[in-house]
Design a protein around this motif. Structure first.
Motif, PDB file in Angstrom:
ATOM      1  N   CYS A  81      13.145  99.494 -50.327  1.00 16.56           N
ATOM      2  CA  CYS A  81      12.723  98.879 -51.585  1.00 16.56           C
ATOM      3  C   CYS A  81      11.240  98.558 -51.519  1.00 16.56           C
ATOM      4  CB  CYS A  81      13.540  97.615 -51.882  1.00 16.56           C
ATOM      5  SG  CYS A  81      13.192  96.242 -50.770  1.00 16.56           S
ATOM      6  N   PRO A  82      10.623  98.268 -52.664  1.00 15.29           N
ATOM      7  CA  PRO A  82       9.191  97.932 -52.642  1.00 15.29           C
ATOM      8  C   PRO A  82       8.958  96.530 -52.103  1.00 15.29           C
ATOM      9  CG  PRO A  82      10.036  97.754 -54.863  1.00 15.29           C
ATOM     10  CD  PRO A  82      11.149  98.335 -54.042  1.00 15.29           C
ATOM     11  N   SER A  95      10.186  93.237 -53.805  1.00 19.64           N
ATOM     12  CA  SER A  95      11.612  92.902 -53.860  1.00 19.64           C
ATOM     13  C   SER A  95      12.177  92.512 -52.499  1.00 19.64           C
ATOM     14  CB  SER A  95      12.414  94.099 -54.415  1.00 19.64           C
ATOM     15  OG  SER A  95      12.021  94.397 -55.737  1.00 19.64           O
ATOM     16  N   LEU A  96      11.316  92.313 -51.519  1.00 24.24           N
ATOM     17  CA  LEU A  96      11.785  91.988 -50.168  1.00 24.24           C
ATOM     18  C   LEU A  96      12.095  90.501 -50.022  1.00 24.24           C
ATOM     19  CD1 LEU A  96       9.302  94.070 -47.975  1.00 24.24           C
ATOM     20  CD2 LEU A  96      11.737  94.533 -48.323  1.00 24.24           C
ATOM     21  N   GLY A  97      13.010  90.218 -49.106  1.00 22.88           N
ATOM     22  CA  GLY A  97      13.345  88.837 -48.778  1.00 22.88           C
ATOM     23  C   GLY A  97      13.973  88.776 -47.398  1.00 22.88           C
ATOM     24  N   PRO A  98      14.145  87.580 -46.833  1.00 19.71           N
ATOM     25  CA  PRO A  98      14.615  87.449 -45.459  1.00 19.71           C
ATOM     26  C   PRO A  98      16.117  87.650 -45.264  1.00 19.71           C
ATOM     27  CG  PRO A  98      14.208  85.282 -46.398  1.00 19.71           C
ATOM     28  CD  PRO A  98      13.742  86.286 -47.405  1.00 19.71           C
ATOM     29  N   VAL A  99      16.908  87.652 -46.346  1.00 18.82           N
ATOM     30  CA  VAL A  99      18.367  87.762 -46.210  1.00 18.82           C
ATOM     31  C   VAL A  99      18.739  89.180 -45.771  1.00 18.82           C
ATOM     32  CG1 VAL A  99      20.582  87.535 -47.386  1.00 18.82           C
ATOM     33  CG2 VAL A  99      18.698  85.994 -47.970  1.00 18.82           C
ATOM     34  N   ASP A 100      19.414  89.286 -44.636  1.00 14.03           N
ATOM     35  CA  ASP A 100      19.857  90.576 -44.080  1.00 14.03           C
ATOM     36  C   ASP A 100      18.706  91.556 -43.851  1.00 14.03           C
ATOM     37  OD1 ASP A 100      22.545  89.764 -44.114  1.00 14.03           O
ATOM     38  OD2 ASP A 100      22.800  90.423 -46.188  1.00 14.03           O
ATOM     39  N   CYS A 124      14.125  84.338 -53.359  1.00 12.18           N
ATOM     40  CA  CYS A 124      13.474  85.403 -52.586  1.00 12.18           C
ATOM     41  C   CYS A 124      13.974  86.750 -53.067  1.00 12.18           C
ATOM     42  CB  CYS A 124      13.749  85.244 -51.087  1.00 12.18           C
ATOM     43  SG  CYS A 124      15.480  85.481 -50.633  1.00 12.18           S
ATOM     44  N   GLY A 125      13.310  87.806 -52.611  1.00 11.28           N
ATOM     45  CA  GLY A 125      13.765  89.148 -52.932  1.00 11.28           C
ATOM     46  C   GLY A 125      15.101  89.445 -52.272  1.00 11.28           C
ATOM     47  N   ALA A 126      15.891  90.325 -52.914  1.00 10.64           N
ATOM     48  CA  ALA A 126      17.226  90.672 -52.399  1.00 10.64           C
ATOM     49  C   ALA A 126      17.226  91.975 -51.617  1.00 10.64           C
ATOM     50  CB  ALA A 126      18.216  90.763 -53.559  1.00 10.64           C
ATOM     51  N   ASN A 127      16.038  92.542 -51.341  1.00 12.51           N
ATOM     52  CA  ASN A 127      15.888  93.809 -50.624  1.00 12.51           C
ATOM     53  C   ASN A 127      16.482  94.985 -51.397  1.00 12.51           C
ATOM     54  OD1 ASN A 127      14.610  92.525 -48.395  1.00 12.51           O
ATOM     55  ND2 ASN A 127      16.632  91.878 -47.652  1.00 12.51           N
ATOM     56  N   HIS A 175      16.625  89.738 -57.255  1.00 14.32           N
ATOM     57  CA  HIS A 175      16.223  88.609 -56.427  1.00 14.32           C
ATOM     58  C   HIS A 175      17.416  87.697 -56.180  1.00 14.32           C
ATOM     59  CE1 HIS A 175      12.121  89.931 -57.249  1.00 14.32           C
ATOM     60  NE2 HIS A 175      11.705  89.069 -56.337  1.00 14.32           N
ATOM     61  N   CYS A 176      17.282  86.883 -55.159  1.00 17.23           N
ATOM     62  CA  CYS A 176      18.332  85.926 -54.820  1.00 17.23           C
ATOM     63  C   CYS A 176      17.856  84.517 -55.135  1.00 17.23           C
ATOM     64  CB  CYS A 176      18.678  86.004 -53.336  1.00 17.23           C
ATOM     65  SG  CYS A 176      19.452  87.550 -52.823  1.00 17.23           S
ATOM     66  N   THR A 177      18.768  83.689 -55.650  1.00 13.50           N
ATOM     67  CA  THR A 177      18.506  82.256 -55.809  1.00 13.50           C
ATOM     68  C   THR A 177      19.473  81.484 -54.913  1.00 13.50           C
ATOM     69  OG1 THR A 177      20.071  82.003 -57.657  1.00 13.50           O
ATOM     70  CG2 THR A 177      17.792  82.614 -58.202  1.00 13.50           C
ATOM     71  N   GLY A 178      19.130  80.202 -54.645  1.00  9.72           N
ATOM     72  CA  GLY A 178      20.000  79.366 -53.823  1.00  9.72           C
ATOM     73  C   GLY A 178      20.053  79.788 -52.369  1.00  9.72           C
ATOM     74  N   VAL A 179      18.985  80.374 -51.858  1.00  5.28           N
ATOM     75  CA  VAL A 179      18.952  80.845 -50.467  1.00  5.28           C
ATOM     76  C   VAL A 179      18.622  79.672 -49.537  1.00  5.28           C
ATOM     77  CG1 VAL A 179      17.912  82.480 -48.852  1.00  5.28           C
ATOM     78  CG2 VAL A 179      18.203  83.104 -51.275  1.00  5.28           C
ATOM     79  N   ASN A 180      19.275  79.638 -48.377  1.00  5.17           N
ATOM     80  CA  ASN A 180      19.053  78.558 -47.413  1.00  5.17           C
ATOM     81  C   ASN A 180      18.981  79.096 -45.992  1.00  5.17           C
ATOM     82  OD1 ASN A 180      19.371  75.625 -48.681  1.00  5.17           O
ATOM     83  ND2 ASN A 180      20.711  77.032 -49.820  1.00  5.17           N
ATOM     84  N   TRP A 181      18.036  78.501 -45.224  1.00  6.30           N
ATOM     85  CA  TRP A 181      17.897  78.866 -43.819  1.00  6.30           C
ATOM     86  C   TRP A 181      19.111  78.357 -43.040  1.00  6.30           C
ATOM     87  CZ3 TRP A 181      14.417  82.360 -43.313  1.00  6.30           C
ATOM     88  CH2 TRP A 181      13.239  82.336 -44.067  1.00  6.30           C
TER      89      TRP A 181
END
Length: 572
Positions: A331-332, A335-340, A359-362, A367-373
């Motif tokens: 993906c570009p 649209s990147l994010g840390p999940v998976d 964050c981005g959903a890859n 995109h993803c909302t409600g993301v938590n470390w």
């Protein structure tokens, strides 16, 4: 000097290829003329300014106890190979060969040459400490020379190098140089900051830069108005988060975000603040094909210098290109994010305390909302990889910092034994044993100071020279001298009196119309202007204006002008 005898050509129009104010005004005022890209002729008026700067620098270096020498501009390659920099320095090093095909370079700096001098001349600790300096031409083959003499390929620099038996002695000279530099920039009348900096290609453990504050500055600095704290933004630590990460309150949800890529676009589309999101940047790791993800809060900026110092990341920092990101991650970048995300995650400390973030959903357009470390993604390393922002707490605890643009005009380094170890520069210590000496390095850009002063001191009409740098202190402007003998005679008498008082005076005896004469006067920026006209002479007075207050004039008695100027000008 009489202006009629000064081969001065000024320009009414701003040259199209001049990007910054200093370049524009130096060309228009006839201070410089370009010979080739990054190479400039210094014309008579411009050279006078350079010499003024050199004089002050030389006086303060001598006052500090440094001793002047002069080293060759062309240096043999074998010295650079000894230090390891022949290959390391890169394409900015202009390499050449003589008729015997022996390799040389045109020196961008002189650490190798001065270390060679020291190892030949210094034999005992009794000869230390010593601080050598020179004022000389340098050459750095910039890939894109620009901004006139601000980033030219050839330039004049004062460089000094000190030698010591131990670090305590180096500390003393380093502080002496800091104070000398402060005196130099104070005498030059410049608004500057002394900041902690990165040592870069020169090397060494500790370095500080001197920045002239100007909106056009290439460097960003932060400083406290309540203390003397100041640092290049690359070196300023960001404050650690004061509160722990809140507990999650949301479930992770994927949301379609077609055509939304930037933090601003996504935040606006979802109705969330940028600081409640994270951005993911992909850079190269230490291995050729490896990639690393850098995670920052959406409203923060990456500090490339900090990131490049982390283990596992290539230095200097290189971003992965868009094609490689699409090929390897599917993906570009937007649209990147840390999940998976199957990459090492280097998470900035401010981003690491977010909960329920965006964050981005890859996947492109999602995109993803409600993301938590801890639940949805886990940092491999939490670190400081962002810029300290305007208004945040100062690292020394003295209120908020302010940010400003700065032009680097001086840089001092504690080199340690980087060059002396590589080139076996030793002296006998008090015990009769050979010891590697410790070194310091101290540079000032002479010609860059001229441009920086103009960037800081100008208006829409032209240059406003600080008094100490001005090519002349006083400009005499007789109006109608070709038609009025009294005007001509008074101008000549004043010209002679000023010179006898040691005041550098420029007499405009070209017979120009007042409007043209005054426009050129404003362009040239001579600090003190005296107008002699039939009207003022009728009252036995003269009209005086300071360039910095060009719209404010005052009348001065003819017989009192010398005293009037003497109170405002320090003879040179």
């Amino acid at each position: 000097m009489r202006l009629s005898r000064l081969p001065l050509t000024t320009l009414k129009e701003t040259p199209a290829d001049a990007e910054v104010v200093s370049h524009q005004l130096m060309l228009r005022a006839g201070l410089i003329r370009m010979l080739a890209a990054g190479l400039y002729n210094w014309m008579p008026l411009g050279l006078k300014v350079v010499r003024k700067v050199e004089t002050i620098v030389r006086e303060e270096m001598d006052r500090s106890g440094a001793v002047e020498l002069l080293m060759p501009a062309v240096q043999p390659a074998e010295l650079w190979r000894e230090s390891g920099r022949w290959e390391q320095y890169g394409p900015e090093l202009l390499r050449l060969a003589d008729r015997h095909q022996r390799e040389f370079c045109f020196g961008p700096t002189h650490e190798e040459v001065i270390t060679d001098i020291a190892r030949r001349e210094l034999k005992s600790y009794r000869q230390l400490p010593v601080n050598y300096y020179q004022i000389q031409t340098k050459f750095r083959d910039e890939i894109r020379p620009r901004f006139g003499v601000m980033r030219a390929r050839e330039f004049v620099m004062k460089d000094a190098y000190s030698f010591h038996l131990d670090s305590a002695s180096l500390d003393e000279t380093y502080e002496a140089m800091r104070l000398a530099y402060c005196r130099i920039f104070d005498r030059l009348g410049l608004d500057y900051r002394y900041v902690r900096a990165d040592s870069g290609a020169i090397g060494g453990a500790l370095s500080h830069e001197f920045h002239v504050l100007a909106d056009s500055g290439e460097d960003e600095i932060v400083y406290s108005e309540q203390s003397d704290y100041a640092a290049n933004v690359e070196q300023a630590p960001a404050p650690a988060p004061q509160s722990p990460r809140p507990a999650p309150t949301q479930e992770i949800i994927e949301v379609d975000t077609p055509g939304q890529h930037t933090i601003e676009e996504v935040s606006r589309f979802l109705g969330t603040p940028p600081e409640q999101s994270v951005k993911t940047l992909i850079v190269r790791g230490e291995e050729d094909s490896s990639l690393v993800a850098l995670i920052l809060r959406g409203d923060h900026r990456l500090n490339a210098a900090k990131a490049a110092k982390l283990d596992g990341i290539r230095s200097p920092l290189y971003f992965a290109d868009e094609a490689e990101v699409r090929e390897k991650l599917g993906c570009p970048v937007g649209s990147l994010g840390p999940v998976d995300l199957d990459l090492p995650l280097y998470v900035d400390a401010s981003a690491a305390v977010l909960s329920d973030f965006v964050c981005g959903a890859n996947r492109e357009g999602v995109h993803c909302t409600g993301v938590n470390w801890g639940r949805d993604a886990n940092p491999d390393q939490v670190c400081d990889i962002r810029n300290l922002e305007d208004g945040e707490p100062s690292p020394d605890g003295s209120g908020p910092v302010r940010s400003a643009r700065g032009i680097e005009v001086g840089h001092i380094f504690q080199l340690g034994d980087k060059y002396s170890q590589a080139m076996d520069c030793t002296v006998l210590d008090p015990d009769g044993k050979q010891r590697i000496v410790t070194m310091g390095c101290y540079g000032i850009g002479i010609t860059r100071i001229v441009a920086a002063a103009i960037e800081q001191n100008h208006d829409e009409h032209g240059i406003i020279w600080p008094d100490a740098m001005a090519p002349f202190s006083v400009l005499l402007c007789p109006i109608g001298a070709d038609r009025d003998a009294a005007v001509r005679d008074v101008a000549e008498i004043l010209y002679r009196q000023c010179r006898e008082l040691g005041i550098e005076t420029l007499l405009d005896d070209r017979g120009l119309r007042p409007g043209v004469m005054f426009a050129e006067a404003d362009l040239l920026g001579i600090p003190h202007r005296v107008v002699i006209s039939p009207r003022t002479l009728e009252q036995e007075k003269l009209e005086y204006r300071h360039r910095r207050g060009r719209d404010e004039s005052e009348e001065v008695p003819i017989n009192g002008l010398a005293e009037f100027l003497g109170e405002r000008i320090t003879p040179r």
